[in-house]
Structure formats: structure tokens, C-alpha cells
Design a protein around this motif. Structure first.
Motif, PDB file in Angstrom:
ATOM      1  N   GLU A   1       0.824  -1.205   0.000  1.00  0.00           N
ATOM      2  CA  GLU A   1       0.000   0.000   0.000  1.00  0.00           C
ATOM      3  C   GLU A   1       0.861   1.259   0.000  1.00  0.00           C
ATOM      4  N   ILE A   2       1.957   1.243   0.722  1.00  0.00           N
ATOM      5  CA  ILE A   2       2.866   2.389   0.746  1.00  0.00           C
ATOM      6  C   ILE A   2       3.427   2.640  -0.649  1.00  0.00           C
ATOM      7  N   ARG A   3       3.820   1.583  -1.322  1.00  0.00           N
ATOM      8  CA  ARG A   3       4.362   1.736  -2.677  1.00  0.00           C
ATOM      9  C   ARG A   3       3.297   2.260  -3.638  1.00  0.00           C
ATOM     10  N   SER A   4       2.072   1.748  -3.496  1.00  0.00           N
ATOM     11  CA  SER A   4       0.982   2.198  -4.371  1.00  0.00           C
ATOM     12  C   SER A   4       0.668   3.673  -4.143  1.00  0.00           C
ATOM     13  N   LEU A   5       0.613   4.086  -2.884  1.00  0.00           N
ATOM     14  CA  LEU A   5       0.326   5.483  -2.567  1.00  0.00           C
ATOM     15  C   LEU A   5       1.445   6.395  -3.060  1.00  0.00           C
ATOM     16  N   SER A   6       2.675   5.968  -2.879  1.00  0.00           N
ATOM     17  CA  SER A   6       3.808   6.753  -3.363  1.00  0.00           C
ATOM     18  C   SER A   6       3.760   6.882  -4.884  1.00  0.00           C
ATOM     19  N   ASP A   7       3.432   5.789  -5.558  1.00  0.00           N
ATOM     20  CA  ASP A   7       3.380   5.813  -7.016  1.00  0.00           C
ATOM     21  C   ASP A   7       2.235   6.673  -7.521  1.00  0.00           C
ATOM     22  N   PHE A   8       1.151   6.752  -6.730  1.00  0.00           N
ATOM     23  CA  PHE A   8       0.042   7.643  -7.094  1.00  0.00           C
ATOM     24  C   PHE A   8       0.531   9.092  -7.159  1.00  0.00           C
ATOM     25  N   HIS A   9       1.265   9.518  -6.149  1.00  0.00           N
ATOM     26  CA  HIS A   9       1.787  10.893  -6.144  1.00  0.00           C
ATOM     27  C   HIS A   9       2.821  11.085  -7.249  1.00  0.00           C
ATOM     28  N   ARG A  10       3.591  10.040  -7.538  1.00  0.00           N
ATOM     29  CA  ARG A  10       4.561  10.144  -8.641  1.00  0.00           C
ATOM     30  C   ARG A  10       3.847  10.361  -9.969  1.00  0.00           C
ATOM     31  N   LYS A  11       2.741   9.638 -10.184  1.00  0.00           N
ATOM     32  CA  LYS A  11       1.971   9.820 -11.427  1.00  0.00           C
ATOM     33  C   LYS A  11       1.331  11.201 -11.489  1.00  0.00           C
ATOM     34  N   MET A  12       0.909  11.708 -10.323  1.00  0.00           N
ATOM     35  CA  MET A  12       0.381  13.074 -10.291  1.00  0.00           C
ATOM     36  C   MET A  12       1.468  14.066 -10.704  1.00  0.00           C
ATOM     37  N   GLY A  13       2.684  13.815 -10.268  1.00  0.00           N
ATOM     38  CA  GLY A  13       3.796  14.665 -10.689  1.00  0.00           C
ATOM     39  C   GLY A  13       3.972  14.648 -12.200  1.00  0.00           C
ATOM     40  N   ASP A  14       3.859  13.461 -12.801  1.00  0.00           N
ATOM     41  CA  ASP A  14       3.956  13.350 -14.266  1.00  0.00           C
ATOM     42  C   ASP A  14       2.866  14.176 -14.953  1.00  0.00           C
TER      43      ASP A  14
ATOM     44  N   LYS B   1       1.115  19.598 -17.610  1.00  0.00           N
ATOM     45  CA  LYS B   1       0.417  20.890 -17.519  1.00  0.00           C
ATOM     46  C   LYS B   1       1.388  22.058 -17.392  1.00  0.00           C
ATOM     47  N   THR B   2       2.682  21.765 -17.331  1.00  0.00           N
ATOM     48  CA  THR B   2       3.739  22.750 -17.107  1.00  0.00           C
ATOM     49  C   THR B   2       3.528  23.496 -15.788  1.00  0.00           C
ATOM     50  N   GLU B   3       2.991  22.816 -14.802  1.00  0.00           N
ATOM     51  CA  GLU B   3       2.850  23.370 -13.460  1.00  0.00           C
ATOM     52  C   GLU B   3       3.997  22.817 -12.612  1.00  0.00           C
ATOM     53  N   TRP B   4       5.127  23.491 -12.716  1.00  0.00           N
ATOM     54  CA  TRP B   4       6.377  22.939 -12.199  1.00  0.00           C
ATOM     55  C   TRP B   4       6.382  22.793 -10.683  1.00  0.00           C
ATOM     56  N   GLN B   5       5.897  23.797  -9.968  1.00  0.00           N
ATOM     57  CA  GLN B   5       5.914  23.715  -8.514  1.00  0.00           C
ATOM     58  C   GLN B   5       4.992  22.610  -8.016  1.00  0.00           C
ATOM     59  N   ALA B   6       3.821  22.499  -8.644  1.00  0.00           N
ATOM     60  CA  ALA B   6       2.890  21.434  -8.257  1.00  0.00           C
ATOM     61  C   ALA B   6       3.505  20.062  -8.523  1.00  0.00           C
TER      62      ALA B   6
ATOM     63  N   SER C   1      -1.062  11.312 -22.454  1.00  0.00           N
ATOM     64  CA  SER C   1      -2.044  12.128 -23.180  1.00  0.00           C
ATOM     65  C   SER C   1      -1.529  13.519 -23.514  1.00  0.00           C
ATOM     66  N   TRP C   2      -0.590  14.034 -22.700  1.00  0.00           N
ATOM     67  CA  TRP C   2      -0.134  15.404 -22.914  1.00  0.00           C
ATOM     68  C   TRP C   2       0.649  15.574 -24.204  1.00  0.00           C
ATOM     69  N   ASN C   3       1.245  14.514 -24.701  1.00  0.00           N
ATOM     70  CA  ASN C   3       1.908  14.611 -26.009  1.00  0.00           C
ATOM     71  C   ASN C   3       0.896  14.926 -27.102  1.00  0.00           C
TER      72      ASN C   3
ATOM     73  N   ASN D   1       0.877  31.893 -14.882  1.00  0.00           N
ATOM     74  CA  ASN D   1       2.206  31.664 -15.464  1.00  0.00           C
ATOM     75  C   ASN D   1       2.166  30.829 -16.739  1.00  0.00           C
ATOM     76  N   SER D   2       0.967  30.545 -17.225  1.00  0.00           N
ATOM     77  CA  SER D   2       0.831  29.691 -18.417  1.00  0.00           C
ATOM     78  C   SER D   2       0.640  30.543 -19.675  1.00  0.00           C
ATOM     79  N   LEU D   3       1.147  30.017 -20.769  1.00  0.00           N
ATOM     80  CA  LEU D   3       0.952  30.660 -22.071  1.00  0.00           C
ATOM     81  C   LEU D   3      -0.408  30.247 -22.623  1.00  0.00           C
ATOM     82  N   TRP D   4      -1.236  31.222 -23.006  1.00  0.00           N
ATOM     83  CA  TRP D   4      -2.532  30.882 -23.574  1.00  0.00           C
ATOM     84  C   TRP D   4      -2.643  31.446 -24.987  1.00  0.00           C
ATOM     85  N   MET D   5      -3.540  30.887 -25.754  1.00  0.00           N
ATOM     86  CA  MET D   5      -3.700  31.265 -27.156  1.00  0.00           C
ATOM     87  C   MET D   5      -5.179  31.284 -27.521  1.00  0.00           C
ATOM     88  N   TYR D   6      -5.595  32.330 -28.240  1.00  0.00           N
ATOM     89  CA  TYR D   6      -6.951  32.393 -28.765  1.00  0.00           C
ATOM     90  C   TYR D   6      -6.869  32.703 -30.255  1.00  0.00           C
TER      91      TYR D   6
END
Length: 407
Positions: free
Chosen positions: A78-91, A96-101, A192-194, A303-308
Motif C-alpha cells: 500500500e505504501i508503494r501504491s500510494l507513493s506511485d500515485f503521487h509520482r503519477k500526479m507529478g507526471d 500541464k507545465t505546473e512545475w511547482q505542483a 495524453s499530454w503529447n 504563469n501559463s501561455l494561452w492562445m486564442y
């Protein structure tokens, strides 16, 4: 007595003597031999006996003391699964180019499981675009150095390829960026971000059909990716499919009430001639942009670049929509929303509020960077929305004012 009789009697006597002689006794085993035999039996089946003993102890402890023998193993899993969940959130935050998050997510993963190597690598990746201490913006040469160093160690890391592509997007080198996004896509087709990023490039190049396909792939890979749904909605908006635009922009807005999602869905309702709903969404934009609330920065994408893109001037217009504006910062978003909401008030016959918001837009747009964009917006609305005489007169006056302000 004959010789035969003598032989016969001798044979009988031998038989009788043999019958009378004591029987040979079987050798008696020494007690030590018995112990050896038993020990040999137990040694032969030691594994089986050990398992049975452990099983008995496990059952006894479970039902006597309510202690689960496998609890520690489950805890580790469970510890490994929870840690990997946060790692995937980092990915995801990297995408999203939200570097601090992203950095925070990777750090949480390491706090839970210090042996999560992927999270440790992710932590380093999340810092590539972060400014040096005391600086507000990153230096491109620093980013390039960091990427070169990391890619020497991990040449086929899809996130590093993605970051390299992002570096070229910021430099507006879309051809080079596309190559790196495609490389990242080969290294991890399920990221998906690619597909979001590739669709963004195709849209900038004016290939809206290709952009639609890329955004659809991103949504299919990750239905919760609100940027993918939002960009898909915008692509439908620019190509004139306002029903589909509302559908996907609403999905994006439900996932995240970001400024861009509300701005897009307001536009889609304008072109669907639902002016009241458009105004309701735009007023949320207005509230977000003028609040000066730090808690709203994430939704504003400060801090994000937007386009219209520019809007079409007639059904099937594929050339005008190739033009676009892009910028960053809440001040520029205020300019956008002041002008846009002024049009919405006019379409809802509130010309007093329309004049007030339009003046704020003129005053805020000191560099006159958005005049052409909103002249296009007026021309497009006149073609698609066909406003009534009073609203059209107001729009014509504002168009003249925008044109005059350019001179």
C-alpha cells in the motif's frame, strides 16, 4: 536291518533334532537406532512440517490476538501504491507545465517511500524550468544546460523529450518542438499530454482537422484531462461546430473552472445565440480576472501561455482562423474579458454596462495589442449572430473606435 532302513532312520533323527533346536532370534535394535530412524523421517519432510507449523501458528495468532500475519506485506504494498500515485500526479503536472505542483507531488511520493526511484528522477525533472533563486523567470540557457545533462543519463526518457519539446515551443520553434513531441510519443504512446501538445502545434499551423484528431486521442487516453477537452472544444468553436464546442468546453469546465474554459464556453453560447448563458459565464471570467485573489492564480493560469484564435468571418472560413494571439499574465486576461463582456452586455441590451466595460478595455490595452482581434470578433459576430439594429449600431460604433485607436 537293511542299509536303506538305516539311512531313513538317520534322516528322521536329524529332522527331530532340528525341530528340537532353539530358533535363531532376530537381532534387537538399539534405542539409538530408533531415534535415528525418527530423526531421518522428520528431516526428510522438514519443509512440510515447517509450513504446517507456521500455518498453525498463523491461525492461532490471528484468532487469539487478532494479528494478521500478512499485515506488514500489505502495508509495504500500500505504501508503494500510494507513493506511485503521487509520482503519477507529478507526471501529470509536468504535462500541464505546473512545475511547482509537480515538484510537490514528487516530494510527497518520496516522503511516503524514499525508495521510489522514479519519483526521485521526477523531482529533478520538475526543477528544469524553475527560475533560479531570486528570479521570476527562467533563463533559456540554464534550462538547456539542465536538459542536456539529464538527457546524457536518460536519453530515452519520455518526460525529458516532452520537456525538450516544451523548451522549443517557448522559443517558438514549432518544427523542432514537433519532432521532440513525436519522440516522446514513441517512448510513451499513452501519455495524453503529447497529443494535447501536438494538437496545439497543428492548430497554430492552421491544421484544424489534425488538431481535432490529436485532441480526441488525448481525451480518449485520459477523459479527465480538462486541457484536452478544453482544446478540443476550442477547435470545434473555431471550425464552426458550436454544439460540439459547448459539449467539450462544458466537460472541461466541470473538471476545472479555469479562465480559458469559461471564456471559450461563453463564446460558444454567443455563437449559439444564447446570449444570457454567455453573459453568465463571462461574468465569472470578469470576477476571476479582477479579484486579485492569490487563490485564483491557478484557475487564471497566471504563469501559463494561452492562445486564442481569430473567429471565422463566414461558414467554412478556414483562413481567418489560422491567425491567433497568445500571451500570459492576468493583466492581459483582464483586457480580453473587458472587451468580450462588453459585447455580451450589448447582445443582452445592457448598453450602459457595455460602454463601461468597453472603456475599461480601451484603457487597459495601452499597447493596442488586442484591437485587431476584437475587430475580427465584431465582424464575425455580425456574420454569424446577426444582431438586431440597436446592437448592430453599438457594435459598429465600437468597431470604429477600435479602428481609430489603431491609427
Amino acid at each position: 536291518m537293511s542299509q536303506e532302513e538305516i539311512v531313513e532312520r538317520i534322516s528322521k533323527l536329524e529332522a527331530q533334532l532340528q525341530a528340537l533346536s532353539p530358533k535363531e532370534q532376530e537381532p534387537v535394535k538399539h534405542p539409538i537406532e530408533k531415534v535415528r530412524t525418527v530423526a531421518k523421517f522428520f528431516l526428510s519432510y522438514w519443509t512440510l512440517f515447517s509450513f504446517l507449523f507456521a500455518l498453525v501458528v498463523m491461525v492461532y495468532v490471528k484468532y487469539t490476538f487478532d494479528i494478521d500475519y500478512f499485515e506488514n506485506y500489505r502495508s509495504v504494498s500500500e505504501i508503494r501504491s500510494l507513493s506511485d500515485f503521487h509520482r503519477k500526479m507529478g507526471d501529470e503536472f509536468i504535462g500541464k507545465t505546473e512545475w511547482q505542483a509537480a515538484e510537490d507531488a514528487y516530494q510527497q511520493a518520496l516522503d511516503i517511500d524514499k525508495n521510489n526511484i522514479q519519483a526521485a528522477y521526477g523531482l529533478v525533472k520538475s526543477q528544469v524550468f524553475q527560475p533560479l533563486e531570486g528570479q521570476k523567470h527562467y533563463f533559456p540557457e540554464v534550462v538547456n544546460t539542465r536538459l542536456n545533462y539529464l538527457m546524457d543519463f536518460f536519453p530515452n526518457d519520455y518526460l525529458l523529450s516532452y520537456l525538450r519539446a516544451t523548451y522549443y515551443v517557448d522559443k517558438n520553434d514549432l518544427a523542432e518542438a514537433r519532432q521532440w513531441f513525436e519522440k516522446s510519443m514513441k517512448e510513451n504512446p499513452d501519455y495524453s499530454w503529447n497529443h494535447v501538445a501536438l494538437g496545439y502545434i497543428l492548430q497554430q499551423e492552421g491544421n484544424f482537422q489534425g488538431a481535432l484528431e490529436s485532441f480526441h486521442k488525448a481525451v480518449k487516453l485520459d477523459p479527465e484531462n480538462e486541457v484536452a477537452s478544453g482544446n478540443l472544444g476550442f477547435a470545434y468553436l473555431y471550425t464552426g461546430d458550436f454544439k460540439e464546442a459547448i459539449k467539450y468546453l462544458q466537460i472541461a469546465s466541470d473538471i476545472s473552472p479555469r479562465f480559458s474554459n469559461y471564456f471559450g464556453i461563453a463564446d460558444a453560447h454567443v455563437y449559439s445565440k444564447d446570449f444570457a448563458t454567455a453573459l453568465a459565464y463571462r461574468e465569472v471570467n470578469l470576477k476571476q480576472a479582477v479579484a486579485n485573489d492569490p487563490a485564483m492564480e491557478r484557475f487564471l493560469g497566471v504563469n501559463s501561455l494561452w492562445m486564442y484564435n481569430y473567429m471565422p468571418l463566414h461558414p467554412g472560413d478556414k483562413e481567418t482562423i489560422k491567425q491567433f494571439i497568445q500571451d500570459t499574465g492576468v493583466e492581459k486576461q483582464r483586457i480580453m474579458v473587458y472587451f468580450a463582456v462588453s459585447f455580451d452586455y450589448a447582445l443582452n441590451k445592457d448598453f450602459t454596462k457595455a460602454d463601461e466595460m468597453f472603456k475599461k478595455g480601451i484603457d487597459a490595452d495601452k499597447d493596442k495589442a488586442y484591437r485587431d482581434f476584437f475587430i475580427n470578433r465584431i465582424n464575425s459576430m455580425q456574420a454569424f449572430v446577426e444582431p438586431d439594429a440597436a446592437t448592430n449600431e453599438w457594435l459598429e460604433a465600437r468597431k470604429a473606435e477600435l479602428s481609430g485607436a489603431e491609427q
